[in-house]
Write a protein that holds these residues in place. Structure first.
Motif, PDB file in Angstrom:
ATOM      1  N   THR A   1       0.823  -1.212   0.000  1.00 48.75           N
ATOM      2  CA  THR A   1       0.000   0.000   0.000  1.00 48.75           C
ATOM      3  C   THR A   1       0.858   1.264   0.000  1.00 48.75           C
ATOM      4  O   THR A   1       0.936   1.952  -1.016  1.00 48.75           O
ATOM      5  N   VAL A   2       1.511   1.568   1.128  1.00 49.02           N
ATOM      6  CA  VAL A   2       2.216   2.850   1.210  1.00 49.02           C
ATOM      7  C   VAL A   2       3.463   2.849   0.324  1.00 49.02           C
ATOM      8  O   VAL A   2       3.740   3.818  -0.378  1.00 49.02           O
ATOM      9  N   GLY A   3       4.220   1.735   0.348  1.00 59.46           N
ATOM     10  CA  GLY A   3       5.470   1.700  -0.412  1.00 59.46           C
ATOM     11  C   GLY A   3       5.254   1.948  -1.887  1.00 59.46           C
ATOM     12  O   GLY A   3       5.769   2.915  -2.466  1.00 59.46           O
ATOM     13  N   ILE A   4       4.462   1.075  -2.523  1.00 59.56           N
ATOM     14  CA  ILE A   4       4.233   1.218  -3.952  1.00 59.56           C
ATOM     15  C   ILE A   4       3.362   2.440  -4.244  1.00 59.56           C
ATOM     16  O   ILE A   4       3.539   3.111  -5.260  1.00 59.56           O
ATOM     17  N   GLY A   5       2.436   2.785  -3.305  1.00 61.52           N
ATOM     18  CA  GLY A   5       1.615   3.981  -3.502  1.00 61.52           C
ATOM     19  C   GLY A   5       2.463   5.235  -3.600  1.00 61.52           C
ATOM     20  O   GLY A   5       2.240   6.076  -4.474  1.00 61.52           O
ATOM     21  N   MET A   6       3.472   5.365  -2.722  1.00 57.93           N
ATOM     22  CA  MET A   6       4.338   6.537  -2.780  1.00 57.93           C
ATOM     23  C   MET A   6       5.153   6.548  -4.061  1.00 57.93           C
ATOM     24  O   MET A   6       5.397   7.605  -4.652  1.00 57.93           O
ATOM     25  N   MET A   7       5.597   5.357  -4.513  1.00 55.89           N
ATOM     26  CA  MET A   7       6.377   5.344  -5.762  1.00 55.89           C
ATOM     27  C   MET A   7       5.510   5.746  -6.947  1.00 55.89           C
ATOM     28  O   MET A   7       5.961   6.452  -7.850  1.00 55.89           O
ATOM     29  N   LEU A   8       4.245   5.302  -6.955  1.00 55.64           N
ATOM     30  CA  LEU A   8       3.333   5.718  -8.026  1.00 55.64           C
ATOM     31  C   LEU A   8       3.080   7.215  -7.953  1.00 55.64           C
ATOM     32  O   LEU A   8       3.003   7.892  -8.995  1.00 55.64           O
ATOM     33  N   LEU A   9       2.959   7.760  -6.730  1.00 59.58           N
ATOM     34  CA  LEU A   9       2.799   9.207  -6.568  1.00 59.58           C
ATOM     35  C   LEU A   9       4.017   9.935  -7.128  1.00 59.58           C
ATOM     36  O   LEU A   9       3.875  10.956  -7.821  1.00 59.58           O
ATOM     37  N   GLY A  10       5.212   9.390  -6.859  1.00 59.79           N
ATOM     38  CA  GLY A  10       6.422   9.976  -7.423  1.00 59.79           C
ATOM     39  C   GLY A  10       6.411   9.949  -8.929  1.00 59.79           C
ATOM     40  O   GLY A  10       6.843  10.904  -9.588  1.00 59.79           O
TER      41      GLY A  10
ATOM     42  N   LEU B   1       4.108  12.713 -10.128  1.00 56.81           N
ATOM     43  CA  LEU B   1       4.736  14.027  -9.970  1.00 56.81           C
ATOM     44  C   LEU B   1       5.830  14.227 -11.010  1.00 56.81           C
ATOM     45  O   LEU B   1       5.967  15.320 -11.576  1.00 56.81           O
ATOM     46  N   PHE B   2       6.595  13.155 -11.292  1.00 64.05           N
ATOM     47  CA  PHE B   2       7.653  13.271 -12.298  1.00 64.05           C
ATOM     48  C   PHE B   2       7.062  13.543 -13.670  1.00 64.05           C
ATOM     49  O   PHE B   2       7.564  14.374 -14.436  1.00 64.05           O
ATOM     50  N   ALA B   3       5.941  12.843 -13.998  1.00 62.49           N
ATOM     51  CA  ALA B   3       5.316  13.058 -15.302  1.00 62.49           C
ATOM     52  C   ALA B   3       4.805  14.490 -15.421  1.00 62.49           C
ATOM     53  O   ALA B   3       4.958  15.130 -16.464  1.00 62.49           O
ATOM     54  N   SER B   4       4.221  15.016 -14.319  1.00 57.52           N
ATOM     55  CA  SER B   4       3.704  16.383 -14.400  1.00 57.52           C
ATOM     56  C   SER B   4       4.843  17.391 -14.472  1.00 57.52           C
ATOM     57  O   SER B   4       4.705  18.442 -15.100  1.00 57.52           O
ATOM     58  N   ALA B   5       6.008  17.054 -13.863  1.00 56.78           N
ATOM     59  CA  ALA B   5       7.150  17.977 -13.935  1.00 56.78           C
ATOM     60  C   ALA B   5       7.742  18.000 -15.333  1.00 56.78           C
ATOM     61  O   ALA B   5       8.255  19.023 -15.779  1.00 56.78           O
ATOM     62  N   SER B   6       7.665  16.854 -16.047  1.00 56.20           N
ATOM     63  CA  SER B   6       8.244  16.826 -17.394  1.00 56.20           C
ATOM     64  C   SER B   6       7.215  17.205 -18.452  1.00 56.20           C
ATOM     65  O   SER B   6       7.402  16.928 -19.628  1.00 56.20           O
ATOM     66  N   GLY B   7       6.103  17.805 -18.019  1.00 61.39           N
ATOM     67  CA  GLY B   7       5.212  18.440 -18.987  1.00 61.39           C
ATOM     68  C   GLY B   7       4.176  17.554 -19.626  1.00 61.39           C
ATOM     69  O   GLY B   7       3.491  17.985 -20.555  1.00 61.39           O
ATOM     70  N   GLN B   8       4.061  16.283 -19.195  1.00 61.41           N
ATOM     71  CA  GLN B   8       3.012  15.431 -19.777  1.00 61.41           C
ATOM     72  C   GLN B   8       2.191  14.813 -18.645  1.00 61.41           C
ATOM     73  O   GLN B   8       2.257  13.621 -18.404  1.00 61.41           O
ATOM     74  N   THR B   9       1.424  15.677 -17.988  1.00 57.66           N
ATOM     75  CA  THR B   9       0.666  15.256 -16.816  1.00 57.66           C
ATOM     76  C   THR B   9      -0.285  14.118 -17.147  1.00 57.66           C
ATOM     77  O   THR B   9      -1.005  14.169 -18.147  1.00 57.66           O
ATOM     78  N   SER B  10      -0.239  13.070 -16.313  1.00 55.02           N
ATOM     79  CA  SER B  10      -1.185  11.967 -16.478  1.00 55.02           C
ATOM     80  C   SER B  10      -1.397  11.336 -15.129  1.00 55.02           C
ATOM     81  O   SER B  10      -0.476  11.274 -14.306  1.00 55.02           O
ATOM     82  N   ILE B  11      -2.609  10.886 -14.868  1.00 53.16           N
ATOM     83  CA  ILE B  11      -2.887  10.248 -13.585  1.00 53.16           C
ATOM     84  C   ILE B  11      -3.253   8.787 -13.791  1.00 53.16           C
ATOM     85  O   ILE B  11      -4.004   8.202 -13.032  1.00 53.16           O
ATOM     86  N   HIS B  12      -2.683   8.158 -14.873  1.00 54.09           N
ATOM     87  CA  HIS B  12      -2.906   6.736 -15.117  1.00 54.09           C
ATOM     88  C   HIS B  12      -2.523   5.890 -13.909  1.00 54.09           C
ATOM     89  O   HIS B  12      -3.141   4.883 -13.627  1.00 54.09           O
ATOM     90  N   GLU B  13      -1.439   6.327 -13.232  1.00 52.38           N
ATOM     91  CA  GLU B  13      -0.903   5.513 -12.137  1.00 52.38           C
ATOM     92  C   GLU B  13      -1.926   5.303 -11.029  1.00 52.38           C
ATOM     93  O   GLU B  13      -1.815   4.348 -10.279  1.00 52.38           O
ATOM     94  N   LEU B  14      -2.910   6.217 -10.952  1.00 49.50           N
ATOM     95  CA  LEU B  14      -3.955   6.035  -9.941  1.00 49.50           C
ATOM     96  C   LEU B  14      -4.687   4.711 -10.139  1.00 49.50           C
ATOM     97  O   LEU B  14      -5.178   4.120  -9.192  1.00 49.50           O
ATOM     98  N   LEU B  15      -4.747   4.256 -11.413  1.00 49.94           N
ATOM     99  CA  LEU B  15      -5.397   2.960 -11.700  1.00 49.94           C
ATOM    100  C   LEU B  15      -4.692   1.829 -10.964  1.00 49.94           C
ATOM    101  O   LEU B  15      -5.337   1.002 -10.310  1.00 49.94           O
TER     102      LEU B  15
END
Lengths: 94, 123
Positions: B47-56, B59-73
Protein backbone atom coordinates in the motif's frame (compact mmCIF):
# COMPACT_ATOMS: atom_id res chain seq x y z
CA UNK A 1 21.60 20.21 -4.90
CA UNK A 2 19.63 20.61 -8.13
CA UNK A 3 16.27 18.82 -8.40
CA UNK A 4 17.53 16.55 -11.20
CA UNK A 5 20.48 15.34 -9.13
CA UNK A 6 18.24 14.78 -6.09
CA UNK A 7 15.78 12.77 -8.21
CA UNK A 8 18.50 10.59 -9.75
CA UNK A 9 19.94 9.83 -6.31
CA UNK A 10 16.44 8.99 -5.03
CA UNK A 11 15.85 6.72 -8.04
CA UNK A 12 19.11 4.86 -7.34
CA UNK A 13 18.23 4.48 -3.64
CA UNK A 14 14.73 3.22 -4.51
CA UNK A 15 16.17 0.69 -6.98
CA UNK A 16 18.68 -0.61 -4.43
CA UNK A 17 15.93 -0.89 -1.80
CA UNK A 18 13.59 -2.75 -4.13
CA UNK A 19 16.33 -5.13 -5.23
CA UNK A 20 17.20 -5.79 -1.58
CA UNK A 21 13.51 -6.42 -0.98
CA UNK A 22 13.44 -8.97 -3.78
CA UNK A 23 16.43 -10.79 -2.30
CA UNK A 24 14.99 -10.81 1.25
CA UNK A 25 11.61 -12.07 0.02
CA UNK A 26 13.46 -14.72 -1.96
CA UNK A 27 15.17 -15.85 1.28
CA UNK A 28 11.75 -16.09 2.98
CA UNK A 29 10.49 -18.02 -0.06
CA UNK A 30 13.33 -20.52 0.23
CA UNK A 31 13.30 -21.06 4.01
CA UNK A 32 9.50 -21.19 4.22
CA UNK A 33 8.66 -22.92 6.53
CA UNK A 34 4.92 -23.11 5.72
CA UNK A 35 3.24 -22.89 2.33
CA UNK A 36 1.42 -19.67 3.28
CA UNK A 37 4.80 -18.04 3.87
CA UNK A 38 5.86 -19.05 0.38
CA UNK A 39 2.69 -17.60 -1.17
CA UNK A 40 3.20 -14.40 0.82
CA UNK A 41 6.82 -14.14 -0.30
CA UNK A 42 5.81 -14.60 -3.95
CA UNK A 43 3.12 -11.91 -3.54
CA UNK A 44 5.68 -9.51 -2.06
CA UNK A 45 8.09 -10.27 -4.90
CA UNK A 46 5.41 -9.41 -7.46
CA UNK A 47 4.70 -6.11 -5.69
CA UNK A 48 8.43 -5.33 -5.56
CA UNK A 49 8.61 -6.05 -9.29
CA UNK A 50 5.85 -3.47 -9.90
CA UNK A 51 7.90 -0.95 -7.92
CA UNK A 52 11.05 -1.77 -9.91
CA UNK A 53 9.21 -1.28 -13.20
CA UNK A 54 7.80 2.08 -12.06
CA UNK A 55 11.18 3.33 -10.83
CA UNK A 56 12.76 2.20 -14.12
CA UNK A 57 10.10 4.25 -15.94
CA UNK A 58 11.04 7.34 -13.89
CA UNK A 59 14.74 6.70 -14.54
CA UNK A 60 14.29 6.49 -18.32
CA UNK A 61 11.55 9.12 -18.52
CA UNK A 62 9.40 6.78 -20.63
CA UNK A 63 5.65 6.36 -20.17
CA UNK A 64 5.18 2.84 -21.61
CA UNK A 65 6.10 1.17 -18.31
CA UNK A 66 2.66 2.06 -16.93
CA UNK A 67 1.01 -0.77 -18.92
CA UNK A 68 3.70 -3.21 -17.80
CA UNK A 69 3.11 -2.34 -14.14
CA UNK A 70 -0.67 -2.68 -14.50
CA UNK A 71 -0.33 -6.10 -16.16
CA UNK A 72 2.08 -7.34 -13.49
CA UNK A 73 -0.32 -6.13 -10.77
CA UNK A 74 -3.26 -7.99 -12.29
CA UNK A 75 -1.33 -11.21 -12.98
CA UNK A 76 0.18 -11.11 -9.50
CA UNK A 77 -3.22 -10.90 -7.83
CA UNK A 78 -4.64 -13.72 -9.95
CA UNK A 79 -1.65 -15.98 -9.31
CA UNK A 80 -1.76 -15.35 -5.54
CA UNK A 81 -5.45 -16.21 -5.39
CA UNK A 82 -4.93 -19.27 -7.61
CA UNK A 83 -2.10 -20.59 -5.42
CA UNK A 84 -4.09 -20.04 -2.21
CA UNK A 85 -7.19 -21.65 -3.69
CA UNK A 86 -5.20 -24.62 -4.87
CA UNK A 87 -3.99 -25.28 -1.34
CA UNK A 88 -7.42 -24.63 0.18
CA UNK A 89 -9.53 -26.67 -2.23
CA UNK A 90 -7.10 -28.89 -4.14
CA UNK A 91 -8.43 -27.35 -7.32
CA UNK A 92 -8.43 -23.87 -8.87
CA UNK A 93 -11.63 -23.82 -10.93
CA UNK A 94 -14.18 -26.30 -9.69
CA UNK B 1 12.21 27.98 -7.53
CA UNK B 2 9.84 27.02 -10.30
CA UNK B 3 6.87 24.72 -9.95
CA UNK B 4 8.60 22.03 -12.04
CA UNK B 5 11.60 21.95 -9.73
CA UNK B 6 9.28 21.70 -6.75
CA UNK B 7 7.46 18.75 -8.37
CA UNK B 8 10.81 17.02 -8.99
CA UNK B 9 11.78 17.47 -5.34
CA UNK B 10 8.40 16.10 -4.25
CA UNK B 11 8.78 13.11 -6.60
CA UNK B 12 12.23 12.31 -5.21
CA UNK B 13 10.96 12.69 -1.64
CA UNK B 14 8.01 10.35 -2.21
CA UNK B 15 10.37 7.81 -3.82
CA UNK B 16 12.53 7.92 -0.68
CA UNK B 17 9.51 7.55 1.64
CA UNK B 18 8.23 4.65 -0.47
CA UNK B 19 11.55 2.83 -0.40
CA UNK B 20 11.67 3.26 3.38
CA UNK B 21 8.32 1.56 3.73
CA UNK B 22 9.37 -1.21 1.29
CA UNK B 23 12.47 -1.88 3.37
CA UNK B 24 10.50 -1.98 6.65
CA UNK B 25 7.90 -4.35 5.22
CA UNK B 26 10.39 -6.77 3.72
CA UNK B 27 12.55 -6.86 6.86
CA UNK B 28 9.37 -7.63 8.80
CA UNK B 29 8.56 -10.45 6.39
CA UNK B 30 11.96 -11.95 7.06
CA UNK B 31 12.28 -11.33 10.82
CA UNK B 32 8.85 -12.13 12.33
CA UNK B 33 8.50 -15.63 13.73
CA UNK B 34 4.84 -16.61 13.21
CA UNK B 35 2.96 -17.04 9.91
CA UNK B 36 0.09 -14.74 10.91
CA UNK B 37 2.50 -12.06 12.16
CA UNK B 38 4.47 -12.30 8.95
CA UNK B 39 1.24 -11.72 7.03
CA UNK B 40 0.99 -8.25 8.55
CA UNK B 41 4.39 -6.88 7.52
CA UNK B 42 4.30 -6.90 3.67
CA UNK B 43 1.01 -4.97 3.56
CA UNK B 44 3.15 -1.84 4.03
CA UNK B 45 5.00 -2.72 0.83
CA UNK B 46 1.80 -3.13 -1.15
CA UNK B 47 0.00 0.00 0.00
CA UNK B 48 2.22 2.85 1.21
CA UNK B 49 5.47 1.70 -0.41
CA UNK B 50 4.23 1.22 -3.95
CA UNK B 51 1.62 3.98 -3.50
CA UNK B 52 4.34 6.54 -2.78
CA UNK B 53 6.38 5.34 -5.76
CA UNK B 54 3.33 5.72 -8.03
CA UNK B 55 2.80 9.21 -6.57
CA UNK B 56 6.42 9.98 -7.42
CA UNK B 57 5.82 8.75 -10.96
CA UNK B 58 2.75 11.03 -11.29
CA UNK B 59 4.74 14.03 -9.97
CA UNK B 60 7.65 13.27 -12.30
CA UNK B 61 5.32 13.06 -15.30
CA UNK B 62 3.70 16.38 -14.40
CA UNK B 63 7.15 17.98 -13.93
CA UNK B 64 8.24 16.83 -17.39
CA UNK B 65 5.21 18.44 -18.99
CA UNK B 66 3.01 15.43 -19.78
CA UNK B 67 0.67 15.26 -16.82
CA UNK B 68 -1.19 11.97 -16.48
CA UNK B 69 -2.89 10.25 -13.58
CA UNK B 70 -2.91 6.74 -15.12
CA UNK B 71 -0.90 5.51 -12.14
CA UNK B 72 -3.96 6.04 -9.94
CA UNK B 73 -5.40 2.96 -11.70
CA UNK B 74 -2.58 0.73 -10.43
CA UNK B 75 -2.89 2.31 -6.98
CA UNK B 76 -6.65 1.67 -6.83
CA UNK B 77 -6.18 -1.87 -8.11
CA UNK B 78 -3.51 -2.66 -5.50
CA UNK B 79 -5.58 -1.12 -2.68
CA UNK B 80 -8.60 -3.21 -3.67
CA UNK B 81 -6.78 -6.52 -4.19
CA UNK B 82 -4.38 -6.39 -1.18
CA UNK B 83 -7.06 -7.29 1.43
CA UNK B 84 -8.46 -10.04 -0.80
CA UNK B 85 -5.13 -11.79 -1.27
CA UNK B 86 -4.25 -11.29 2.42
CA UNK B 87 -7.57 -12.91 3.33
CA UNK B 88 -6.79 -15.90 1.11
CA UNK B 89 -3.32 -16.31 2.57
CA UNK B 90 -4.74 -16.12 6.11
CA UNK B 91 -7.26 -18.81 5.19
CA UNK B 92 -4.42 -21.00 3.94
CA UNK B 93 -2.63 -20.49 7.28
CA UNK B 94 -5.75 -21.48 9.26
CA UNK B 95 -6.45 -24.40 6.92
CA UNK B 96 -2.96 -25.80 7.31
CA UNK B 97 -3.14 -25.43 11.10
CA UNK B 98 0.20 -23.58 11.23
CA UNK B 99 -1.17 -20.87 13.53
CA UNK B 100 -3.12 -20.80 16.78
CA UNK B 101 -6.64 -22.08 16.27
CA UNK B 102 -8.96 -19.06 16.03
CA UNK B 103 -11.46 -18.55 18.89
CA UNK B 104 -14.81 -20.30 18.62
CA UNK B 105 -17.30 -18.42 16.45
CA UNK B 106 -20.47 -17.00 18.10
CA UNK B 107 -23.62 -19.11 18.47
CA UNK B 108 -23.62 -22.61 17.00
CA UNK B 109 -21.54 -21.75 13.92
CA UNK B 110 -18.30 -23.40 12.83
CA UNK B 111 -15.37 -22.01 10.88
CA UNK B 112 -15.88 -22.95 7.25
CA UNK B 113 -12.11 -23.20 6.80
CA UNK B 114 -11.68 -25.63 9.71
CA UNK B 115 -14.92 -27.61 9.45
CA UNK B 116 -15.84 -28.14 5.84
CA UNK B 117 -19.37 -29.38 5.00
CA UNK B 118 -17.81 -32.53 3.52
CA UNK B 119 -16.37 -33.47 6.93
CA UNK B 120 -19.75 -33.05 8.64
CA UNK B 121 -21.62 -35.25 6.18
CA UNK B 122 -18.90 -37.87 6.61
CA UNK B 123 -19.43 -38.02 10.39
Amino acid sequence: MSPDEFLSIAVIIAMITLATGQVLSMIRFVIGPTSSDRILALDTMVINAIGLVIVLGIHQGVKVYFEVALLIAMLGFVSTVALARFILRGDIIE
Amino acid sequence: MTLDALALYAAALSLLIGSGFVLVGVIGLLKFNDPMTRLHAPTKVGTVGIGMMLLGSILFASASGQTSIHELLIMAFLFVTAPVSAHFIAKVTIHRGTCETPPAPPKDDTWSTLNSPDDQTAD
